[in-house]
Design a protein around this motif. Structure first.
Motif, PDB file in Angstrom:
ATOM      1  N   PHE A 505      10.169 -30.629 -22.966  1.00 17.20           N
ATOM      2  CA  PHE A 505      10.049 -29.090 -22.203  1.00 17.20           C
ATOM      3  C   PHE A 505       9.057 -28.229 -22.139  1.00 17.20           C
ATOM      4  CE2 PHE A 505      12.350 -25.128 -21.408  1.00 17.20           C
ATOM      5  CZ  PHE A 505      12.675 -25.146 -20.414  1.00 17.20           C
ATOM      6  N   PHE A 544      16.859 -24.803 -24.736  1.00 16.72           N
ATOM      7  CA  PHE A 544      17.359 -25.083 -24.155  1.00 16.72           C
ATOM      8  C   PHE A 544      18.200 -26.399 -23.217  1.00 16.72           C
ATOM      9  CE2 PHE A 544      14.168 -27.020 -25.899  1.00 16.72           C
ATOM     10  CZ  PHE A 544      14.270 -28.845 -25.294  1.00 16.72           C
ATOM     11  N   ARG A 546      17.562 -29.461 -21.616  1.00 14.82           N
ATOM     12  CA  ARG A 546      17.014 -30.368 -20.753  1.00 14.82           C
ATOM     13  C   ARG A 546      17.371 -31.031 -19.537  1.00 14.82           C
ATOM     14  NH1 ARG A 546      16.023 -36.524 -21.265  1.00 14.82           N
ATOM     15  NH2 ARG A 546      13.062 -36.490 -20.198  1.00 14.82           N
ATOM     16  N   PRO A 550      13.001 -28.135 -15.706  1.00 15.75           N
ATOM     17  CA  PRO A 550      12.102 -27.663 -15.838  1.00 15.75           C
ATOM     18  C   PRO A 550      12.700 -26.143 -15.130  1.00 15.75           C
ATOM     19  CG  PRO A 550      10.797 -28.907 -14.968  1.00 15.75           C
ATOM     20  CD  PRO A 550      12.596 -29.411 -14.686  1.00 15.75           C
ATOM     21  N   ASP A 551      12.399 -25.402 -16.076  1.00 12.15           N
ATOM     22  CA  ASP A 551      12.308 -23.724 -15.622  1.00 12.15           C
ATOM     23  C   ASP A 551      11.895 -22.858 -14.729  1.00 12.15           C
ATOM     24  OD1 ASP A 551      15.324 -22.235 -16.242  1.00 12.15           O
ATOM     25  OD2 ASP A 551      13.693 -21.055 -18.263  1.00 12.15           O
TER      26      ASP A 551
END
Length: 1004
Positions: A505, A544, A546, A550-551
């Motif tokens: 990440f 976060f 996982r 992706p953010d």
């Protein structure tokens, strides 16, 4: 199973009838004899093309584990007894595994086969061996070779069904009590709630919870036990609260204590729902079976005076610290110094790690300025101290012209019985030479059998243990340069893995550093977001998930999400100004998880700007130990930090690095399978589609590829780098270099160390590439065009391969949506297309790099031989070349150089710098090269910071054509193409790609 549907019974009847005529004529006595007579020829007819499952007998053992391969003769037939033995072992799933004799914790396969291809306890139709070759609509599984039998009454399929029927056994499958509860209570609840639907958690989804669907509403014992194993990997058995397990939390709405579920949190509207209680009851039984005492008896933490350092300067001397215990875990608990009796004078103590049984603790301690950080083990009450590593001879500062302090810290107990830790014991500096190179090492609990796990050219710090599908992974922070941006992202490496590690990440985030990861009970990860210039090892607290991929951090990108029901992967729970370097805020550091779902962390008592480094300010910073819980915002449903309670406060001291004293269950570890027959000193790389892979690396966010695929990629090359010695990395100081670049060393007027290239390796028309690389050497891969210049996104994470290791990567556009779309967004950018069906033709393993005309197997391309290793030195090659060809009268001579560019070596005897005059001339600052972003250290002629020839004005002049440098090419004056050969131009291109250093790999 007792219940059988009419459809399944019908299959058995068809099987018996279809084979009756053959059995009247000839009835083999054993299942194996029937296999040899009927099934082996059927496999030869259907499956043994070398483009599918066939492999010459002599090559059979070189294939990787898990692949269904059949040994065949030159005509692709299973022709001999030995070949039939292999085919039978492969078809049944009989695996012979033995320990390797060339390294701990590894195994080898004598027969390369995955267990469970036939199910001896269920009707034949339930066997994967059958389901792989029939349509999905009939209960089949995705098959890269397509549907071998489109009808269930096909004679060849009936022979296979009859063989498996003969293999069946009468003994029932054994279940543990907890497995019975799952089968009878929890599993039916998951089925009723639709969790096994293909687009949710069926076998084709891209998330980690992949469950087996039924055949005509029925499940075999093998299917149930598979689903049990997968579902159990989403439980937390180190807590007494079943509601803390991820499997349970994903079923509840955030207002009920759940976590956001992309498929909706409305499956269970009340906490007393019967199906939810069935799942909860099974979890309780699993927790009871684990038999752990999950109530913490105390908390360990480090107490130290304020002490500033760079996050990656792990060997810095920080005296005055000790390891303390707090028992019970409350503000009124008793505090005891556990290490004061084990050193004389101020000590530096760090990174405690409590053993899974809660009885001992590992930690790093440096007893004095001439001592080094070493790892120790002792009982949690402070007795029975044992030193495990034995570094000595350290001094301050950490780095000097002749030394790198050895530091051993951040120890972890691993499920394979080993202790993992971070160490600088290599005595070299990381890429770009600013801090010691830190790698992951392992040792036995008594300190013996040291083994280097990672061989990267960078920093690995902040080790922690986490779960991935129930298996143990080591999570850590490591820097990576992406174009002009440096990112401290999170990575993970499977326990016992020899070689490459993977992004987890934060690789393309606006936040500079993702540090200090800690896994919560529900498998989300808490981290601190930090700034490169911070000195208090603290920042913003974030969480976060996982599994969300992706953010998308910018609001304007949220509308572009190319996956349905997009959910933010990361949420910052405190003020992020400290991570972005935009202001002051309360700093957080060292989060740790408690079994009840709470977390403990260190928090400053006041707001502070972490970029401010005055001694006076540093002495005013105090870190408290605090206790909090992650909750959900009632409106947005996003996670946030709940009420915070202070456990330990003391003005003028830091209370950091907490770890609970509690029993816990480590995730299990899987054996590492290595290929036995790879050539000595060579590892294998296979890219299925380099074009697609470069696109994902360019932007991994879930906004879709939008069809943008580079087609100017002609080849790959491996860029190797040697670790810098302290003498090489010693800064020269801004006053020494003509341009004042503060990164300058004797090696370079810039940020790079010595590098060289191996390749090029051709990329085939379909984007595939198969080639060797040397083992145990750091490298990254570049995609290059026909001119040998890097284009697109670098594969610029330093990696390495070990003996017997093969590394594959990349997917084709046709399979991207199915395999990658769930996390990275659809190829088209349309959310509804992110979960596509498997394209059975284009997802096959046949590539132009591996096969010729879909049949003849290719050997990997070998760039390790003579002529493929390319080394360049400015000092010994390019400096005299430029003086000879360019520093002539009327051109770039020292007397009146054209364009003010003097390319003579000594400028008429006036040059007295550390390199050569023509090198410094080419390093002149300006906006002519790079991306034209007017960075403080951009060069006019060479894109030194990004090491890109295509962005360098010098290369435009050399090739006499516009490339991608920001300065418009001026064709007046000297014309470089007239004076330089193609080989000499290629040398200049290579020099820039290697970082435009002054010294090459082989220069003294």
């Amino acid at each position: 199973m007792q219940a059988k549907s009419r459809w399944i019974l019908g299959i058995s009847l068809i099987s018996a009838v279809a084979c009756q005529s053959e059995l009247d004529f000839f009835e083999p006595e054993t299942p194996r004899a029937y296999f040899d007579r009927y099934v082996a020829p059927e496999l030869s007819w259907r499956c043994t093309s070398k483009a599918c499952h066939g492999l010459p007998l002599e090559e059979y053992k070189s294939v990787g584990p898990g692949w269904f391969k059949l040994a065949v003769d030159e005509d692709n037939f299973i022709a001999s007894d030995e070949m039939r033995d292999i085919a039978y072992a492969e078809a049944t799933g009989n695996v012979i595994v033995a320990p390797r004799d060339d390294g701990p914790g590894t195994t080898k396969l004598k027969v390369d086969s995955a267990a469970g291809r036939i199910d001896r306890h269920a009707p034949p139709i339930f066997s994967d061996f059958v389901r792989k070759v029939i349509p999905v609509a009939l209960g089949g599984l995705p098959h890269r070779g397509g549907d071998n039998y489109v009808a269930l009454d096909s004679p060849g399929l009936q022979r296979i069904l009859e063989w498996i029927e003969r293999e069946r056994v009468a003994e029932p499958v054994a279940y543990t009590p907890a497995q019975e509860t799952f089968r009878d209570e929890a599993h039916p609840a998951l089925v009723r709630r639709g969790c096994l639907v293909t687009s949710c958690h069926g076998p084709l989804v891209g998330n980690f919870l992949k469950l087996e669907g039924s055949i005509d509403g029925e499940f075999s014992d093998r299917m149930v036990l598979h689903n049990y194993k997968v579902a159990k990997s989403f439980l937390n058995l180190s807590t007494s609260d079943p509601d803390e397990s991820r499997l349970h939390k994903k079923a509840l709405s955030p207002s009920q204590g759940g976590i956001i579920h992309r498929g909706s949190n409305e499956f269970f509207r009340t906490e007393d729902d019967e199906d939810l209680e069935a799942i909860r009851g099974w979890i309780r039984e699993e927790i009871a079976a684990a038999g752990l005492n999950t109530a913490p008896t105390g908390l360990l933490y480090v107490r130290r005076p304020p002490s500033t350092r760079d996050l990656f300067d792990v060997g810095a001397w920080q005296p005055g610290a000790d390891l303390y215990s707090l028992s019970p875990v409350s503000a009124s608990g008793t505090r005891v110094n556990l290490t004061a009796a084990h050193h004389v004078g101020p000590a530096d103590v760090r990174t405690p790690e409590v053993s899974p049984d809660g009885r001992t603790v590992l930690f790093a301690m440096r007893k004095g300025v001439t001592d080094c950080l070493n790892i120790y083990r002792m009982a949690v009450d402070g007795t029975d101290l044992v030193q495990l590593t034995h570094a000595s001879g350290c001094r301050e500062p950490t780095l000097g012209p002749d030394h790198v302090n050895e530091a051993n810290l951040s120890p972890l107990f691993a499920p394979n019985g080993r202790i993992y830790f971070v160490s600088t014991r290599g005595g070299r500096l990381a890429d770009k030479g600013k801090q010691p190179d830190t790698n992951i090492w392992a040792m036995n609990p008594d300190g013996s059998d040291l083994e280097q796990i990672t061989l990267g050219n960078g920093h690995e710090i902040d080790l922690s243990m986490a779960h991935k599908l129930g298996k143990a992974i080591i999570v850590f922070t490591a820097p990576r340069d992406i174009s002009l941006k440096r990112q401290g992202a999170l990575y993970f490496a499977p326990v016992d893995w020899w070689g490459d590690y993977h992004p987890m990440f934060g690789e393309q985030s606006k936040y500079p550093i993702f540090a200090q990861p800690a896994e919560l009970t529900d498998l989300r990860t808490v981290i601190t977001l930090q700034h490169w210039d911070g000195v208090y090892q603290g920042g913003a607290l974030a969480i976060f998930d996982r599994n969300m991929g992706p953010d998308l951090e910018r609001e304007e990108d949220l509308a572009k999400a190319a996956i349905p029901a997009y959910v933010r992967a990361m949420n910052v729970m405190t003020d992020d100004a400290v991570a972005l370097g935009t202001g002051a805020a309360v700093l957080w550091r060292d989060p740790a998880s408690l079994p009840d779902g709470h977390l403990v962390a260190a928090r400053t008592t006041t707001a502070i700007n972490p970029l401010v480094q005055t001694a006076t300010l540093a002495q005013t910073v105090s870190y408290d130990l605090v206790y909090a819980r992650v909750v959900a915002d009632p409106i947005t449903r996003q996670p946030e930090l709940g009420e915070v309670d202070v456990l330990v406060h003391e003005d003028g001291y830091w209370h950091v690095e907490p770890t609970p004293i509690v029993e816990r269950k480590l995730p299990s570890t899987a054996p590492t399978y290595l290929r036995e027959n790879l050539p000595p000193g060579k590892g294998m790389i296979q890219f299925y589609d380099t074009f697609m892979l470069e696109s994902v690396l360019r932007d991994a966010r879930p906004i879709g590829r939008s069809g943008v695929i580079r087609k100017d990629i002609a080849a790959l090359q491996a860029m190797f780098g040697s670790l810098l010695t302290p003498a090489d990395a010693l800064p020269l100081g801004p006053a020494v270099a003509r341009n004042g670049d503060p990164a300058s060393t004797r090696v370079s007027n810039g940020i790079h160390g010595r590098r060289w290239v191996m390749g090029p390796v051709p990329v085939e028309e379909d984007g595939s590439s198969l080639f060797w690389v040397p083992t145990d050497q750091q490298f990254f891969l570049q995609t290059i065009n026909a001119d040998g210049m890097a284009v697109g996104m670098h594969f610029d994470r330093w990696q390495f391969l070990s003996k017997g290791e093969a590394f594959g990567n990349g997917v084709r556009p046709a399979t991207y949506d199915t395999i990658c779309g769930g996390c990275h967004g659809s190829f088209s950018g349309k959310p509804e297309e992110s979960f596509g069906g498997v394209d059975i033709l284009t997802s096959a393993s046949i590539t132009m790099a591996t096969h010729v005309d879909t049949e003849t197997r290719r050997d990997p391309f070998d760039p390790t031989g003579p002529g493929f290793e390319r080394v360049v030195s400015f000092k010994t090659e390019l400096a005299p070349l430029l003086e000879d060809r360019c520093a002539s009268a009327g051109c770039h001579a020292s007397s009146a150089p054209a364009g003010g560019l003097d390319l003579s070596i000594d400028s008429g005897g006036a040059y007295a710098g550390p390199w050569s005059n023509n090198y410094e001339s080419l390093m002149r600052l300006g906006t002519g090269s790079g991306r034209g972003e007017a960075g403080p250290w951009e060069k006019e002629y060479v894109d030194e910071r990004s090491a890109r020839a295509i962005n360098s004005y010098l290369i435009e002049k050399v090739l006499d054509r516009e490339l991608e440098a920001p300065r418009t090419l001026a064709r007046a004056g000297c014309r470089a193409p007239a004076v330089l050969s193609d080989e000499e131009k290629a040398k200049l291109v290579l020099w820039v790609e290697c970082g435009a250093t002054y010294l090459g790999r082989d220069d003294p």
